[in-house]
Design an enzyme around this catalytic site. Structure first.
Site, PDB file in Angstrom:
ATOM      1  N   LYS A 284      -1.240   2.578 -24.776  1.00 33.89           N
ATOM      2  CA  LYS A 284      -1.765   2.568 -26.260  1.00 33.89           C
ATOM      3  C   LYS A 284      -0.380   2.937 -27.061  1.00 33.89           C
ATOM      4  O   LYS A 284       0.447   2.191 -26.997  1.00 33.89           O
ATOM      5  CB  LYS A 284      -2.878   3.902 -26.322  1.00 33.89           C
ATOM      6  CG  LYS A 284      -4.069   3.698 -25.342  1.00 33.89           C
ATOM      7  CD  LYS A 284      -5.145   4.515 -26.031  1.00 33.89           C
ATOM      8  CE  LYS A 284      -6.492   4.335 -25.359  1.00 33.89           C
ATOM      9  NZ  LYS A 284      -6.574   4.637 -23.913  1.00 33.89           N
TER      10      LYS A 284
ATOM     11  N   THR B  17      -3.259   7.702 -21.311  1.00 35.63           N
ATOM     12  CA  THR B  17      -2.857   6.300 -20.625  1.00 35.63           C
ATOM     13  C   THR B  17      -1.366   5.858 -20.897  1.00 35.63           C
ATOM     14  O   THR B  17      -0.868   6.793 -21.722  1.00 35.63           O
ATOM     15  CB  THR B  17      -4.069   5.361 -21.315  1.00 35.63           C
ATOM     16  OG1 THR B  17      -3.785   5.534 -22.851  1.00 35.63           O
ATOM     17  CG2 THR B  17      -5.376   5.409 -20.972  1.00 35.63           C
TER      18      THR B  17
ATOM     19  N   ASP C 134      -6.517  15.353 -23.430  1.00 37.31           N
ATOM     20  CA  ASP C 134      -6.433  13.936 -23.014  1.00 37.31           C
ATOM     21  C   ASP C 134      -5.594  13.370 -24.342  1.00 37.31           C
ATOM     22  O   ASP C 134      -6.299  13.283 -25.561  1.00 37.31           O
ATOM     23  CB  ASP C 134      -7.965  13.380 -22.920  1.00 37.31           C
ATOM     24  CG  ASP C 134      -7.826  11.756 -22.765  1.00 37.31           C
ATOM     25  OD1 ASP C 134      -7.085  11.250 -22.809  1.00 37.31           O
ATOM     26  OD2 ASP C 134      -9.155  11.372 -22.499  1.00 37.31           O
TER      27      ASP C 134
ATOM     28  N   TYR D 139       0.764  -1.080   0.139  1.00 34.44           N
ATOM     29  CA  TYR D 139       0.009   0.074  -0.007  1.00 34.44           C
ATOM     30  C   TYR D 139       0.880   1.273  -0.118  1.00 34.44           C
ATOM     31  O   TYR D 139       1.887   1.139   0.648  1.00 34.44           O
ATOM     32  CB  TYR D 139      -0.983   0.047   1.298  1.00 34.44           C
ATOM     33  CG  TYR D 139      -2.311  -0.256   0.889  1.00 34.44           C
ATOM     34  CD1 TYR D 139      -2.872   0.600   0.069  1.00 34.44           C
ATOM     35  CD2 TYR D 139      -3.030  -1.248   1.332  1.00 34.44           C
ATOM     36  CE1 TYR D 139      -4.241   0.521  -0.288  1.00 34.44           C
ATOM     37  CE2 TYR D 139      -4.227  -1.428   1.023  1.00 34.44           C
ATOM     38  CZ  TYR D 139      -4.904  -0.746   0.266  1.00 34.44           C
ATOM     39  OH  TYR D 139      -6.346  -0.960  -0.157  1.00 34.44           O
TER      40      TYR D 139
ATOM     41  N   ARG E  55      -0.694  -1.315 -18.856  1.00 35.50           N
ATOM     42  CA  ARG E  55      -2.146  -0.458 -18.669  1.00 35.50           C
ATOM     43  C   ARG E  55      -2.082   0.217 -17.448  1.00 35.50           C
ATOM     44  O   ARG E  55      -1.990  -0.250 -16.359  1.00 35.50           O
ATOM     45  CB  ARG E  55      -2.812  -1.773 -18.592  1.00 35.50           C
ATOM     46  CG  ARG E  55      -4.341  -1.532 -18.672  1.00 35.50           C
ATOM     47  CD  ARG E  55      -5.205  -2.736 -19.041  1.00 35.50           C
ATOM     48  NE  ARG E  55      -5.083  -3.081 -20.411  1.00 35.50           N
ATOM     49  CZ  ARG E  55      -5.270  -2.506 -21.419  1.00 35.50           C
ATOM     50  NH1 ARG E  55      -6.302  -1.612 -21.324  1.00 35.50           N
ATOM     51  NH2 ARG E  55      -5.263  -3.180 -22.475  1.00 35.50           N
TER      52      ARG E  55
ATOM     53  N   GLU F 258      -0.663   4.928  -0.373  1.00 32.12           N
ATOM     54  CA  GLU F 258      -1.205   6.143  -0.496  1.00 32.12           C
ATOM     55  C   GLU F 258      -0.399   7.286  -0.301  1.00 32.12           C
ATOM     56  O   GLU F 258       0.458   7.070   0.738  1.00 32.12           O
ATOM     57  CB  GLU F 258      -2.505   6.128   0.549  1.00 32.12           C
ATOM     58  CG  GLU F 258      -3.730   5.383  -0.061  1.00 32.12           C
ATOM     59  CD  GLU F 258      -4.751   5.327   0.711  1.00 32.12           C
ATOM     60  OE1 GLU F 258      -5.094   6.383   1.396  1.00 32.12           O
ATOM     61  OE2 GLU F 258      -5.763   4.476   0.553  1.00 32.12           O
TER      62      GLU F 258
HETATM   63  N1  DSN Z   1      -9.603   2.833 -24.511  1.00 31.93           N
HETATM   64  C1  DSN Z   1     -10.383   3.746 -25.327  1.00 31.93           C
HETATM   65  C2  DSN Z   1     -10.306   3.299 -26.854  1.00 31.93           C
HETATM   66  O1  DSN Z   1     -10.363   2.349 -27.319  1.00 31.93           O
HETATM   67  O2  DSN Z   1     -10.097   4.199 -27.388  1.00 31.93           O
HETATM   68  C3  DSN Z   1     -11.992   3.802 -24.788  1.00 31.93           C
HETATM   69  O3  DSN Z   1     -11.808   4.002 -23.641  1.00 31.93           O
END
Ligand code: DSN
Length: 480
Positions: free
Chosen positions: A276, A273, A244, A67, A282, A69
């Site tokens: 990607k 994220t 984003d 943990y 992830r 935090e």
């Molecule tokens: N992960 C995103 C995408 O596939 O664009 C959706 O949240």
């Protein structure tokens, strides 16, 4: 094969799977099957990739037991020395890679990163001024009336985000998502004639609507966004610009998107994220200007559960990889491949939203084949081509069935495929879609059922397998 001739990665995974198999064989089998399936299929999901073995291994260990935090050096738990090491390292790599003033690497996903960002802006722009007015240091110091007023103010803010059918994301203020319940939202779209973001219309809407936050960024827009213009509009109306960049973070990291198209110098706060085009584990991340750093760092426990130290360790590994010169070459190849895929589809008569691409994705309008996105997605899967259906602007089939297929090149580029292979893939996709017709369910027309001409699925699946043989996935890993 004897152990001595196996790569260290093969040995690591074989031993790991043996240990898992001894407890729950079905999980070991599913992990092995997943590698097999990923190796055998043509992955064109624009939001997926293949993380490196080092990144994957950094996630599977005892950091998961801890943990942590709080933030580096300021934890609510003892014994976080090693977590501090990996979190600080991940943040340093992120700052250096993107040229950001501050990085927060705890978010577990893109949605979480967006929630942290919304909170940080609300705290900076609404909560802090309210505390100052009441001469209070902390919300617990407010009297009941001031607290009630602040809660109303927090719930009375506006957000401007890209419309879903133009390629925006559900978390950018849409009603089905928590963001749409937190904020009154208005959308901006694209010019129907060009398919491009209409900055004049956006500015007019922003002047009228006076949002607290303008969100830029997308998950299905195949062109670039000019963040300098977005910031000018935000400044004019007193909004905070949030970008984003989940989909295109790898292109920013790889310096394919620079100047007006790099969000970092223009936006006060940027979310992403890490899995990607950035090709990490992830997870999520927030990058921001110093003025928002303190609020961003309060993400856990404000809106996040306990940080995942094993994933932060993997983020540090992946971000170190992205700082290497070869990552720039990778990012450029993603875009070159998307262009080649678009070109190959156009040459075969396909209809693309905006007529092409400038980034890592292509949005194929399948209505010209007389089918829905859902039918196209299913037919392609029969041929081992993994895509996902996606709405196109002014989509008559709605968000569930859709009229589009989103295709992305980050994963196949990692696997080593290049522009010549993209042309072959365009041919495979066209062959499947041209061989697909709408089916019926219970004798009635259906937007989901489909009929694939005899032999097409098997033939294309065979060609997919042949194509992928030249580009083995995780070639250093042999599970036996
Ligand atoms: N992960 C995103 C995408 O596939 O664009 C959706 O949240």
């Amino acid at each position: 094969m004897s152990d001595a001739s196996l790569s260290s990665e093969s040995l690591a995974y074989r031993h790991a799977l043996d240990a898992i198999r001894a407890v729950e064989p079905a999980v070991a089998a599913a992990i092995g099957a997943e590698l097999h399936d990923q190796r055998e299929s043509l992955k064109l999901i624009a939001s997926e990739n293949y993380a490196s073995p080092a990144t994957l291994l950094a996630m599977g260990n005892w950091f998961s037991d801890k943990y942590a935090e709080g933030t580096v050096g300021r934890r609510f738990y003892a014994g976080c020395k090693n977590v501090d090491t990996v979190e600080a390292l991940a943040a340093e790599h992120a700052r250096e890679l993107f040229g950001a003033q501050h990085a927060y690497v705890q978010p577990h996903s893109g949605i979480d990163a967006n929630l942290v960002a919304f909170w940080a802006v609300l705290a900076q722009r609404v909560e802090s001024p309210a505390l100052a007015r009441a001469q209070a240091r902390h919300v617990n110091d407010l009297n009941e009336a001031d607290w009630a007023t602040l809660r109303r103010e927090l719930g009375d803010q506006r957000m401007l985000g890209m419309s879903l059918d133009a390629g925006g994301h559900l978390t950018h203020g849409f009603r089905p998502n928590i963001s749409g319940k937190m904020f009154e939202q208005r959308s901006y779209g694209t010019d129907p004639a060009t398919g491009l973001v209409d900055y004049d219309a956006l500015a007019t809407s922003a002047r009228e609507f006076r949002p607290l936050i303008i969100v830029a960024g997308y998950s299905a827009y195949p062109r670039l966004v000019n963040f300098r213009i977005m910031r000018e509009i935000a400044d004019e109306v007193g909004a905070t610009l949030m970008v984003d960049m989940a989909h295109f973070a790898g292109l920013v990291a790889g310096k394919v998107l620079t100047g007006d198209f790099d969000p970092i110098p223009h936006a006060q706060i940027v979310t992403t994220t890490t899995h990607k085009s950035l090709r990490g584990p992830r997870g999520g991340m927030v990058l921001c200007q110093t003025e928002l750093a303190e609020q961003v760092d309060r993400g856990c426990p404000m809106v996040l559960g306990g940080p995942l130290p094993h994933v932060m360790a993997a983020k540090a590994v992946a971000l170190a990889e992205a700082r290497r010169p070869e990552f720039r070459d990778y990012a450029q190849r993603i875009v070159d491949n998307a262009n080649a895929l678009a070109e190959g589809l156009l040459q075969r008569g396909a209809k693309l939203v905006t007529g092409g691409t400038d980034n890592h994705l292509v949005l194929l309008d399948v209505s010209s084949y007389g089918i829905t996105g859902r039918q196209a997605e299913s037919a392609l899967l029969d041929a081992n081509i993994v895509t996902n259906r996606n709405a196109v602007p002014q989509d008559g089939n709605g968000a569930w069935y859709t009229s589009g297929i989103r295709l992305g090149t980050p994963a196949l580029t990692t696997r080593g495929l290049g522009t010549a292979e993209m042309d072959q893939i365009a041919d495979l996709i066209h062959t499947v879609l041209a061989g697909t017709t709408p089916g019926t369910t219970g004798g009635k027309p259906s937007k989901a059922a489909y009929v694939l001409a005899d032999g097409v699925a098997d033939r294309v699946a065979g060609q997919t397998t042949d194509l992928l043989k030249g580009f083995p996935l995780y070639p250093t890993i042999d599970l036996g």
